[in-house]
Design a protein around this motif. Structure first.
Motif, PDB file in Angstrom:
ATOM      1  N   VAL A   1       0.855  -1.184   0.000  1.00 14.59           N
ATOM      2  CA  VAL A   1       0.000   0.000   0.000  1.00 14.59           C
ATOM      3  C   VAL A   1       0.893   1.237   0.000  1.00 14.59           C
ATOM      4  O   VAL A   1       1.549   1.538   1.003  1.00 14.59           O
ATOM      5  CB  VAL A   1      -0.954   0.008   1.214  1.00 14.59           C
ATOM      6  CG1 VAL A   1      -1.841   1.247   1.167  1.00 14.59           C
ATOM      7  CG2 VAL A   1      -1.812  -1.250   1.224  1.00 14.59           C
ATOM      8  N   SER A   2       0.919   1.923  -1.119  1.00 12.53           N
ATOM      9  CA  SER A   2       1.739   3.111  -1.292  1.00 12.53           C
ATOM     10  C   SER A   2       0.837   4.340  -1.137  1.00 12.53           C
ATOM     11  O   SER A   2       0.067   4.413  -0.189  1.00 12.53           O
ATOM     12  CB  SER A   2       2.422   3.063  -2.661  1.00 12.53           C
ATOM     13  OG  SER A   2       3.273   4.161  -2.856  1.00 12.53           O
ATOM     14  N   ALA A   3       0.914   5.285  -2.033  1.00 10.03           N
ATOM     15  CA  ALA A   3       0.074   6.486  -1.944  1.00 10.03           C
ATOM     16  C   ALA A   3      -0.062   7.107  -3.328  1.00 10.03           C
ATOM     17  O   ALA A   3       0.857   7.044  -4.147  1.00 10.03           O
ATOM     18  CB  ALA A   3       0.669   7.503  -0.973  1.00 10.03           C
ATOM     19  N   LEU A   4      -1.208   7.712  -3.560  1.00 18.05           N
ATOM     20  CA  LEU A   4      -1.434   8.418  -4.816  1.00 18.05           C
ATOM     21  C   LEU A   4      -0.530   9.650  -4.880  1.00 18.05           C
ATOM     22  O   LEU A   4      -0.315  10.322  -3.874  1.00 18.05           O
ATOM     23  CB  LEU A   4      -2.901   8.840  -4.897  1.00 18.05           C
ATOM     24  CG  LEU A   4      -3.491   9.109  -6.287  1.00 18.05           C
ATOM     25  CD1 LEU A   4      -3.435   7.851  -7.139  1.00 18.05           C
ATOM     26  CD2 LEU A   4      -4.926   9.578  -6.150  1.00 18.05           C
ATOM     27  N   GLY A   5       0.010   9.920  -6.048  1.00 18.60           N
ATOM     28  CA  GLY A   5       0.841  11.106  -6.217  1.00 18.60           C
ATOM     29  C   GLY A   5       2.296  10.914  -5.856  1.00 18.60           C
ATOM     30  O   GLY A   5       3.039  11.899  -5.735  1.00 18.60           O
ATOM     31  N   VAL A   6       2.736   9.644  -5.676  1.00 18.43           N
ATOM     32  CA  VAL A   6       4.137   9.418  -5.324  1.00 18.43           C
ATOM     33  C   VAL A   6       5.040   9.864  -6.470  1.00 18.43           C
ATOM     34  O   VAL A   6       4.722   9.695  -7.640  1.00 18.43           O
ATOM     35  CB  VAL A   6       4.421   7.944  -4.989  1.00 18.43           C
ATOM     36  CG1 VAL A   6       3.566   7.484  -3.827  1.00 18.43           C
ATOM     37  CG2 VAL A   6       4.210   7.046  -6.190  1.00 18.43           C
ATOM     38  N   SER A   7       6.167  10.440  -6.115  1.00 16.69           N
ATOM     39  CA  SER A   7       7.124  10.885  -7.128  1.00 16.69           C
ATOM     40  C   SER A   7       8.448  11.183  -6.449  1.00 16.69           C
ATOM     41  O   SER A   7       8.482  11.767  -5.360  1.00 16.69           O
ATOM     42  CB  SER A   7       6.616  12.142  -7.848  1.00 16.69           C
ATOM     43  OG  SER A   7       7.629  12.699  -8.659  1.00 16.69           O
ATOM     44  N   ALA A   8       9.523  10.780  -7.096  1.00 16.02           N
ATOM     45  CA  ALA A   8      10.855  11.084  -6.575  1.00 16.02           C
ATOM     46  C   ALA A   8      11.137  12.577  -6.639  1.00 16.02           C
ATOM     47  O   ALA A   8      12.051  13.065  -5.962  1.00 16.02           O
ATOM     48  CB  ALA A   8      11.911  10.322  -7.380  1.00 16.02           C
ATOM     49  N   GLU A   9      10.363  13.330  -7.441  1.00 10.72           N
ATOM     50  CA  GLU A   9      10.544  14.777  -7.558  1.00 10.72           C
ATOM     51  C   GLU A   9       9.477  15.554  -6.798  1.00 10.72           C
ATOM     52  O   GLU A   9       9.353  16.775  -6.942  1.00 10.72           O
ATOM     53  CB  GLU A   9      10.506  15.208  -9.029  1.00 10.72           C
ATOM     54  CG  GLU A   9      11.713  14.786  -9.851  1.00 10.72           C
ATOM     55  CD  GLU A   9      11.698  13.314 -10.216  1.00 10.72           C
ATOM     56  OE1 GLU A   9      10.613  12.806 -10.567  1.00 10.72           O
ATOM     57  OE2 GLU A   9      12.752  12.670 -10.130  1.00 10.72           O
TER      58      GLU A   9
END
Length: 214
Positions: A10-18
């Motif tokens: 379970v991660s999250a919406l909108g994940v981004s390394a930037e």
């Protein structure tokens, strides 16, 4: 180390390394590490999760029961709230992995509700269903960051942090680039349909739940 190969993350919406948010950057690093591992992996990316006992709508309902107005930073931030039971059903669907158009192994799913709402919309809904709806006073972001800093310095878990505001600078809505809940056979519930069943404790279902607990 224990030999488990099947993982639903379970991660999250909108994940981004930037992403401007440390939280979302940490989620992106977690996904990258798991994808690099030798695992049968499914990833779920929920938007903000609501449900009985949440610290989201319940918090805004309690605040509006006390304060005459709601000073709100990021009032225009957009979310696609998802019911906790829909997210739980998505986990089960991935684990069972039966009756789906394609296997969930190796897939990433965006878990989002049917409606896109601003933070101000959600605060109004929480007040209307849970206590009383108060006027919203939108705050400039610089004032909001100062408010969040004061909350971070207060004892206990902060109600709002500067990283929360950084996360809200990017819309928390499904991109459509990945499959969603319907691809897992789940029809997502609307926040307006579910929130009145648990906010405020004044409706028939809430009274029944209180009797059961007794």
């Amino acid at each position: 180390a224990s030999g488990v190969r099947r993982l639903v993350h379970v991660s999250a919406l909108g994940v981004s390394a930037e992403s401007p948010s440390k939280y979302q950057r940490s989620k992106a690093r977690g996904e990258a590490l798991l994808r690099a591992a030798d695992l049968d992996l499914s990833i779920l990316r929920p938007s903000v999760i609501f449900g009985a006992g949440d610290r989201f709508l319940n918090l805004f309902a309690r605040l509006q029961a006390v304060f005459p107005v709601m000073p709100l930073a990021g009032a225009g931030a957009r979310f696609q709230p998802v019911w906790v039971e829909d997210v739980a059903s998505a986990v089960v669907a991935c684990v069972m992995d039966r009756g789906l158009p394609r296997s969930s192994v190796g897939q990433t799913y965006e878990c989002a509700g049917p409606d896109v709402l601003t933070l101000a919309d959600l605060v109004r809904l929480a007040g209307r269903c849970g206590s009383r709806q108060r006027p919203i006073v939108p705050l400039p972001m610089v004032v909001g960051r100062l408010q969040a800093l004061m909350m971070e310095l207060a004892p206990g878990e902060p109600l709002m942090s500067r990283d929360n505001l950084d996360a809200m600078s990017v819309d928390n809505v499904a991109t459509g680039q990945w499959p969603g809940l319907r691809d897992l056979g789940i029809r997502p519930a609307a926040v307006a349909a579910v929130a009145p069943t648990y906010l405020g404790g004044h409706n028939s279902r809430s009274r029944l739940l209180a009797l059961r607990r007794g």
